[in-house]
Design an enzyme around this catalytic site. Structure first.
Site, PDB file in Angstrom:
ATOM      1  N   ASP A   1      59.269   3.636   2.744  1.00 34.17           N
ATOM      2  CA  ASP A   1      59.788   2.386   3.298  1.00 34.17           C
ATOM      3  C   ASP A   1      61.182   2.181   2.714  1.00 34.17           C
ATOM      4  OD1 ASP A   1      60.528  -0.315   3.702  1.00 34.17           O
ATOM      5  OD2 ASP A   1      58.446  -0.965   3.766  1.00 34.17           O
TER       6      ASP A   1
ATOM      7  N   TYR B   1      68.069  -4.954   9.913  1.00 30.03           N
ATOM      8  CA  TYR B   1      68.657  -6.299   9.893  1.00 30.03           C
ATOM      9  C   TYR B   1      69.070  -6.746   8.501  1.00 30.03           C
ATOM     10  CZ  TYR B   1      63.664  -7.291   9.088  1.00 30.03           C
ATOM     11  OH  TYR B   1      62.364  -7.272   8.627  1.00 30.03           O
TER      12      TYR B   1
END
Length: 432
Positions: free
Chosen positions: A228, A253
């Protein structure tokens, strides 16, 4: 010695003049100004909406580790997409405007920032959906080689969604989940381990984990890796190809500034792609999507990571946002990140009374991401007051203040002011 300033960070003689306009103690304010003047990335700040016209102080934005600032080129690009590509060309834009191939094209742009050669990253879906694809796909790969592998290791301090998704993936594949500290994953892997899901940077503390070392240890144990990268993509070099990572997921983002809810990315190492059995075989990943065959035949390459119709508006907003990275090397970004966080910690030591905060972010550079987390009593109220005074970070319950440093637009002056205002708030308390 600083990697950004090859000659070393400048030393400054004691200040003998009047107080600078910034209002901070002279030596740190003057040092911040000098560091900003020498910063090779300083011009990138102009590409973002961060300075308010007519406001000499403006807002210090240190929450790019949650939502990156708006690159100035995005609004115009989106307007053109809406008015021309959607408004005039309409369905023709799938071919004439390149909408159909956007997930791979944008994926390759992100891949460059992750150390991935073209053809291995696809942009689309959310982080959670991509984690699900990667974990299930990794379990299936591991079991094809060794059917007895029935364990999924999960970083014990992981972002909660990763844990939820891993647990669901384990139920669907007949595996069990075992949570272990990220630093212990390498030793914990054994003959039953199918895959380990690990955060490259811990979202609470900002601790950076050893991606190459953990990957190598898991491979030695016969297990697969899912990384991740949400808190490292765009903040530091990742080196997916060089490390031999199997799968990785990145949101766009945060440090990549793709906008709220921007599509995530899925990395599948090239040699694994022919064997990647996605648990979400949507029509967009079919070898002949418009053949409408009731039987699923997966496409070749990164396209296999797609599911349904791409989210074109947000995908093309991300594409425009990535323009700010053109010509930027991740080495310079990483060097400035470390200089910013080092400087922030020095400023906190100067401005914040002893004992009022405790740094929970590792001090060694090799263990630090691009944020500083401070344990502080009443963290929620403290952060609310910081925001009220124009310093935007965030906090995580129960008592952690988080400050994210985005090197493309965060300045040393921002950093000095944030620490100074923090010292004022914890000394005087929130306004009543």
């Amino acid at each position: 010695m600083s990697d950004v300033f090859p000659g070393g960070v400048p030393e400054f003689a004691p200040w003998a003049g009047p107080e600078p306009e910034t209002g901070g103690p002279p030596c740190l304010a003057a040092e911040a100004a000098a560091l900003d003047a020498a910063d090779p990335l300083r011009d990138r700040r102009e590409a973002f909406v961060v300075d308010a016209p007519g406001d000499p102080e403006g807002v210090v934005y240190l929450d790019g580790n949650s939502l990156g600032a708006l690159p100035r080129g995005v609004a115009g690009r989106l307007a053109a997409v809406v008015e021309e590509e959607w408004g005039r060309l309409r369905i023709r834009s799938w071919t004439e405007s390149g909408w159909w191939t956007a997930p791979e094209r944008v994926g390759d742009r992100v891949g460059r920032l992750l150390g991935a050669a073209p053809g291995q990253v696809v942009a689309g879906d959310s982080t959670s959906v991509n984690v699900f694809k990667a974990v299930v796909g990794a379990v299936r790969l591991a079991r094809a080689a060794a059917p007895g592998r029935d364990e999924v290791l999960v970083d014990a301090a992981t972002f909660p969604t990763d844990g939820y998704i891993a647990a669901s993936a384990a139920r669907l594949t007949g595996c069990t989940v075992r949570a272990v500290p990220a630093t212990d994953v390498a030793e914990a892997a054994g003959a039953r381990t199918a895959v380990a899901l690990v955060n490259h940077v811990d979202y609470r503390t900002g601790r950076l984990h050893d991606l190459p070392g953990i990957t190598g240890a898991l491979h030695a144990a016969g297990a697969r890796t899912v990384w991740d990268l949400c808190h490292s993509a765009g903040a530091l070099p990742v080196g997916l190809d060089a490390s031999g990572a199997d799968f990785a997921v990145a949101c766009t983002y945060k440090y990549l500034n793709g906008g709220p809810g921007a599509p995530a990315c899925l990395y599948v190492r090239r040699d694994l792609q022919p064997r990647f059995d996605s648990p979400l075989p949507g029509w967009n990943s079919h070898a002949d999507p418009f053949g409408m065959d009731p039987a699923y035949t997966p496409a070749d390459g990164a396209v296999r990571g797609r599911v349904g119709t791409p989210e074109i508006l947000s995908l093309l907003a991300l594409d425009a946002a990535l323009d700010v990275w053109d010509g930027v090397g991740l080495g310079a970004v990483r060097a400035k990140s470390l200089d910013l966080t080092d400087f922030f910690l020095r400023c906190v030591e100067r401005y914040v009374p002893a004992g009022r905060t405790e740094c929970v972010t590792p001090l060694p550079h090799e263990e630090r991401g691009s944020q500083v987390s401070l344990r502080c009593a009443g963290a929620g109220d403290v952060m609310a007051e910081l925001v009220r005074r124009g310093v935007v970070g965030d906090f995580r319950r129960p008592d952690v203040l988080r400050f994210g440093f985005a090197p493309l637009y965060t300045s040393f002056a921002d950093t000095e002011r944030a620490a100074r205002v923090l010292g004022e708030v914890v000394t005087s308390g929130p306004a009543r």
